[in-house]
Write a protein that holds these residues in place. Structure first.
Motif, PDB file in Angstrom:
ATOM      1  N   LEU A 143      -9.539 -59.396  58.060  1.00 55.10           N
ATOM      2  CA  LEU A 143      -8.480 -59.644  57.086  1.00 55.10           C
ATOM      3  C   LEU A 143      -8.800 -60.943  56.352  1.00 55.10           C
ATOM      4  CD1 LEU A 143      -5.710 -58.321  56.289  1.00 55.10           C
ATOM      5  CD2 LEU A 143      -4.650 -60.008  57.808  1.00 55.10           C
ATOM      6  N   ALA A 144      -9.043 -60.844  55.065  1.00 57.32           N
ATOM      7  CA  ALA A 144      -9.430 -62.015  54.274  1.00 57.32           C
ATOM      8  C   ALA A 144      -8.211 -62.867  53.943  1.00 57.32           C
ATOM      9  CB  ALA A 144     -10.125 -61.561  52.994  1.00 57.32           C
ATOM     10  N   ASP A 145      -8.447 -64.118  53.602  1.00 61.25           N
ATOM     11  CA  ASP A 145      -7.372 -65.010  53.176  1.00 61.25           C
ATOM     12  C   ASP A 145      -6.660 -64.420  51.973  1.00 61.25           C
ATOM     13  OD1 ASP A 145      -8.096 -66.755  55.145  1.00 61.25           O
ATOM     14  OD2 ASP A 145      -9.313 -68.040  53.831  1.00 61.25           O
ATOM     15  N   GLY A 146      -5.348 -64.424  52.029  1.00 59.04           N
ATOM     16  CA  GLY A 146      -4.563 -63.868  50.938  1.00 59.04           C
ATOM     17  C   GLY A 146      -4.378 -62.372  51.010  1.00 59.04           C
ATOM     18  N   GLN A 147      -5.069 -61.710  51.953  1.00 56.53           N
ATOM     19  CA  GLN A 147      -4.942 -60.266  52.122  1.00 56.53           C
ATOM     20  C   GLN A 147      -3.887 -59.965  53.174  1.00 56.53           C
ATOM     21  OE1 GLN A 147      -8.585 -58.415  53.365  1.00 56.53           O
ATOM     22  NE2 GLN A 147      -7.834 -56.314  53.140  1.00 56.53           N
ATOM     23  N   ASP A 148      -2.990 -59.041  52.914  1.00 58.54           N
ATOM     24  CA  ASP A 148      -1.904 -58.725  53.834  1.00 58.54           C
ATOM     25  C   ASP A 148      -2.124 -57.439  54.611  1.00 58.54           C
ATOM     26  OD1 ASP A 148      -0.375 -60.979  53.202  1.00 58.54           O
ATOM     27  OD2 ASP A 148       0.497 -59.983  51.448  1.00 58.54           O
ATOM     28  N   GLU A 149      -3.135 -56.653  54.236  1.00 58.22           N
ATOM     29  CA  GLU A 149      -3.314 -55.350  54.862  1.00 58.22           C
ATOM     30  C   GLU A 149      -4.795 -55.007  54.951  1.00 58.22           C
ATOM     31  OE1 GLU A 149      -0.413 -52.011  54.005  1.00 58.22           O
ATOM     32  OE2 GLU A 149      -2.204 -51.204  53.055  1.00 58.22           O
ATOM     33  N   LEU A 150      -5.170 -54.376  56.047  1.00 54.96           N
ATOM     34  CA  LEU A 150      -6.565 -53.984  56.272  1.00 54.96           C
ATOM     35  C   LEU A 150      -6.582 -52.565  56.821  1.00 54.96           C
ATOM     36  CD1 LEU A 150      -9.601 -54.803  56.451  1.00 54.96           C
ATOM     37  CD2 LEU A 150      -9.111 -55.609  58.781  1.00 54.96           C
ATOM     38  N   LYS A 151      -7.396 -51.689  56.207  1.00 55.50           N
ATOM     39  CA  LYS A 151      -7.481 -50.298  56.651  1.00 55.50           C
ATOM     40  C   LYS A 151      -8.863 -50.029  57.248  1.00 55.50           C
ATOM     41  CE  LYS A 151      -4.169 -48.253  53.377  1.00 55.50           C
ATOM     42  NZ  LYS A 151      -3.234 -47.672  54.363  1.00 55.50           N
ATOM     43  N   ILE A 152      -8.871 -49.397  58.415  1.00 55.12           N
ATOM     44  CA  ILE A 152     -10.102 -49.003  59.102  1.00 55.12           C
ATOM     45  C   ILE A 152     -10.064 -47.489  59.273  1.00 55.12           C
ATOM     46  CG2 ILE A 152     -11.546 -49.341  61.138  1.00 55.12           C
ATOM     47  CD1 ILE A 152     -11.079 -51.882  59.508  1.00 55.12           C
ATOM     48  N   ARG A 153     -11.088 -46.802  58.750  1.00 54.40           N
ATOM     49  CA  ARG A 153     -11.067 -45.336  58.771  1.00 54.40           C
ATOM     50  C   ARG A 153     -12.283 -44.789  59.521  1.00 54.40           C
ATOM     51  NH1 ARG A 153      -8.796 -41.074  55.763  1.00 54.40           N
ATOM     52  NH2 ARG A 153     -10.125 -39.240  55.458  1.00 54.40           N
ATOM     53  N   PHE A 154     -12.004 -43.850  60.435  1.00 53.59           N
ATOM     54  CA  PHE A 154     -13.045 -43.127  61.165  1.00 53.59           C
ATOM     55  C   PHE A 154     -12.954 -41.646  60.796  1.00 53.59           C
ATOM     56  CE2 PHE A 154     -12.487 -46.895  63.760  1.00 53.59           C
ATOM     57  CZ  PHE A 154     -13.780 -47.203  64.166  1.00 53.59           C
ATOM     58  N   GLU A 155     -14.115 -41.000  60.676  1.00 53.09           N
ATOM     59  CA  GLU A 155     -14.148 -39.572  60.381  1.00 53.09           C
ATOM     60  C   GLU A 155     -15.105 -38.878  61.337  1.00 53.09           C
ATOM     61  OE1 GLU A 155     -15.196 -38.889  56.349  1.00 53.09           O
ATOM     62  OE2 GLU A 155     -13.355 -39.767  55.513  1.00 53.09           O
ATOM     63  N   SER A 156     -14.710 -37.697  61.779  1.00 51.20           N
ATOM     64  CA  SER A 156     -15.573 -36.903  62.657  1.00 51.20           C
ATOM     65  C   SER A 156     -16.366 -35.905  61.817  1.00 51.20           C
ATOM     66  CB  SER A 156     -14.734 -36.155  63.691  1.00 51.20           C
ATOM     67  OG  SER A 156     -14.051 -35.062  63.072  1.00 51.20           O
ATOM     68  N   ASP A 157     -17.446 -35.387  62.394  1.00 54.52           N
ATOM     69  CA  ASP A 157     -18.087 -34.223  61.808  1.00 54.52           C
ATOM     70  C   ASP A 157     -17.222 -33.003  62.111  1.00 54.52           C
ATOM     71  OD1 ASP A 157     -20.256 -35.635  60.794  1.00 54.52           O
ATOM     72  OD2 ASP A 157     -21.369 -35.480  62.693  1.00 54.52           O
ATOM     73  N   GLU A 158     -17.574 -31.895  61.526  1.00 52.96           N
ATOM     74  CA  GLU A 158     -16.814 -30.682  61.794  1.00 52.96           C
ATOM     75  C   GLU A 158     -16.990 -30.239  63.248  1.00 52.96           C
ATOM     76  OE1 GLU A 158     -17.525 -27.466  59.174  1.00 52.96           O
ATOM     77  OE2 GLU A 158     -17.025 -28.579  57.350  1.00 52.96           O
ATOM     78  N   VAL A 159     -15.890 -29.906  63.855  1.00 56.80           N
ATOM     79  CA  VAL A 159     -15.890 -29.291  65.184  1.00 56.80           C
ATOM     80  C   VAL A 159     -15.067 -28.018  65.062  1.00 56.80           C
ATOM     81  CG1 VAL A 159     -15.232 -29.536  67.613  1.00 56.80           C
ATOM     82  CG2 VAL A 159     -16.039 -31.543  66.335  1.00 56.80           C
ATOM     83  N   GLY A 160     -15.738 -26.872  65.150  1.00 56.92           N
ATOM     84  CA  GLY A 160     -15.035 -25.616  64.948  1.00 56.92           C
ATOM     85  C   GLY A 160     -14.474 -25.500  63.544  1.00 56.92           C
ATOM     86  N   GLY A 161     -15.142 -26.123  62.586  1.00 52.36           N
ATOM     87  CA  GLY A 161     -14.686 -26.082  61.205  1.00 52.36           C
ATOM     88  C   GLY A 161     -13.589 -27.070  60.879  1.00 52.36           C
TER      89      GLY A 161
END
Length: 572
Positions: free
Chosen positions: A167-185
């Motif tokens: 979280l940078a100075d002056g920043q109020d929100e941080l998003k972290i995103r994870f994605e899987s490969d397809e499992v059973g489509g």
């Protein structure tokens, strides 16, 4: 009357010895003899009952599931993650978090505003307090995934979508995103939203159906931790560690690890509100699904001395090419009452006051208000006790007047007992006559004090449970109100004030009762050598105010200031 007093004293003394023995057994690694609890129960290898989905059916195994009956996929990790898994560190102003690419799970959480070691411990480093971890034989992690088919779970490899990890100075929100490969489509994406100054994390689960069939997935969220003891507890007091479930219907329900082992866990399984949590002294974690979302809560044993608490929620059917986002809240942090109340109804109950919550909450509110003026938790404790004693002044005055009258006629009673010791019936009649003539009620000093006991027990739990006391200084050598006095000065003062207070009370005519009356406060004084300094300060303040009020009333009633020392009593 004497028989009643003797019985009360022996019951209190017996219970005290039983509790002391149980605490000593637990301290030495044994199971409690009389009141076994999760703190003293060792894990066994019994298999738990399978967890059922919200529709009443067993979730389907996925091939990654543990052997045996179909359960949630992938039992708790029993060591370091697989070599292919990667760890990603993320930091905010309150957190240093570790995410695992295996399932995109949260496997580490350091609370930057809370030190690992208390200020009176030998470890004087200022390392942040570690709540979630998957290292050094400890397991405490937050996981989520899909069941109901061949779908991504918390064991499925995920990749971190590029972006800032702090979280940078002056920043109020941080998003972290994870994605899987397809499992059973099916693709599962998890987006963690971290906010400045906040311990609650929004977790969005995005389910994408790239297959050719309509799917009916179920979302599960769970907290997995070992059943190890929490550090810094003494043999004389312990707090609850383990899962908890809250629903509006059944309110706050704690679940002992030992009950999970025995398949005797009792809690509300089906609900559309509330949360599931893992609780320990001062800190907690919790999964909160959306209000109105049907879910089945569960607790289970997933490995030797490793347990899970979570919820399963069925999701709407998803046609090919469709996607949907389901939001949940993950709390990981200290049990700060105001913060917990603002997150979701009932979350403040993880700060457990027990059956005296109705009294404890107003006392904490008043303590916090006092602190907002004085800025020191130690002096706030002192002022709170002063206010409570002032509120009960007239009730205490009634009790102390009764005690003073008893002390005034005590020499006559002792003389009469000696004179009529061979005739118990005449002694009893003479004693009752003396009580009537002097307008003395031998139990008059007990009832007003008994009325106040719940208030002071509630205050005891407020001070024991409040994370604000952790590493909070008072004066001089007292740098942490949540830890024992390192120089034992406060416990010694406590013992002295207890002796003075006991000496001001009238001695029971029976020599055995008199010895017991002295032995009990001395035994409790020894216990306070191991209690947090904040609790000892509270009792010292209460003792000093009691001594002042009792001495004043004795003087006003003309009772001579004669202090009986314990040595005189035990010589008889």
């Amino acid at each position: 009357m004497n028989d009643i007093r003797r019985s009360i004293l022996w019951v209190v003394f017996g219970l005290s010895m039983i509790l002391l023995w149980d605490r000593w057994q637990i301290h030495n690694g044994n199971q409690a003899t009389f009141f076994p609890s999760s703190a003293s129960t060792r894990a066994t290898d019994a298999q738990p009952a399978p967890v059922r989905a919200a529709d009443g059916t067993l979730p389907a195994a996925t091939g990654l599931a543990a052997t045996g009956a179909a359960t949630l996929p992938g039992e708790a990790p029993t060591g370091a993650p697989a070599a292919v898994a990667q760890r990603h560190e993320v930091s905010t102003d309150v957190f240093r978090l570790v995410f695992n690419s295996e399932g995109g799970s949260l496997v580490g959480a350091e609370l930057l505003r809370h030190a690992e070691a208390t200020r009176t411990s030998k470890d004087q480093t200022e390392r942040p307090f570690t709540l979630l971890t998957q290292d050094g034989g400890r397991i405490y992690v937050a996981q989520s995934g899909l069941i109901g088919g061949n779908f991504p779970t918390h064991k499925t490899p995920m990749r971190l979508v590029e972006g800032p990890l702090s979280l940078a100075d002056g920043q109020d929100e941080l998003k972290i995103r994870f994605e899987s490969d397809e499992v059973g489509g099916v693709v599962l994406a998890k987006t963690y939203t971290l906010r400045r100054g906040r311990y609650d994390i929004t977790v969005e689960h995005e389910v994408i159906n790239n297959g050719e069939q309509t799917i009916n997935p179920q979302l599960y969220v769970q907290l997995v931790r070992d059943g190890g003891k929490v550090a810094n507890e003494t043999p004389f007091y312990s707090t609850f560690t383990g899962p908890a479930v809250f629903t509006q219907a059944q309110k706050y329900q704690k679940v002992d690890f030992s009950d999970i082992e025995k398949n005797k866990a009792s809690f509300e399984r089906n609900a559309s509100d509330g949360y599931v949590a893992m609780v320990q002294h001062y800190f907690a974690s919790a999964w909160v699904l959306g209000e109105g979302v049907l879910r089945e809560n569960f607790v289970r044993r997933v490995d030797n001395n490793v347990f899970a608490a979570g919820a399963i929620a069925p999701l709407p059917a998803l046609a090919p090419g469709e996607r949907q986002v389901n939001s949940a809240l993950l709390f990981v942090g200290p049990q700060e009452e105001k913060v917990l109340e603002a997150i979701t109804p009932g979350l403040e109950l993880v700060k457990d006051y027990g059956w005296l919550t109705i009294l404890a909450k107003p006392l904490y509110w008043l303590l916090e208000k006092i602190h907002s003026f004085v800025g020191n938790w130690g002096w706030s404790i002192v002022l709170l006790v002063v206010l409570i004693k002032a509120a009960f002044y007239w009730l205490n005055a009634s009790a102390y007047r009764s005690m003073a009258k008893m002390k005034k006629i005590n020499p006559r009673i002792m003389e009469m007992r000696e004179r009529l010791k061979s005739n118990p019936q005449a002694m009893q009649q003479e004693m009752m006559k003396m009580y009537r003539e002097e307008k003395v009620n031998p139990l008059g000093g007990c009832f007003p004090i008994l009325i106040q006991i719940p208030v002071f027990i509630a205050l005891y739990w407020v001070l024991l449970s409040s994370v604000e006391m952790r590493n909070a200084p008072w004066v001089g050598w007292i740098t942490d109100l949540s830890s024992p006095d390192p120089w034992y000065i406060l416990p010694l003062v406590m013992a002295v004030t207890t002796v003075i207070q006991t000496a001001l009370n009238p001695l029971p005519p029976d020599p055995l009762q008199a010895k017991l009356m002295w032995f009990m406060p001395l035994a409790f004084s020894v216990m306070f050598f191991f209690f947090p300094a904040g609790l000892v300060l509270y009792w010292i303040t209460n003792n000093i105010l009691t001594i002042i009020q009792q001495a004043y009333i004795n003087h006003k009633l003309g009772v001579p200031l004669k202090i009986t020392l314990p040595t005189e009593v035990f010589k008889k």
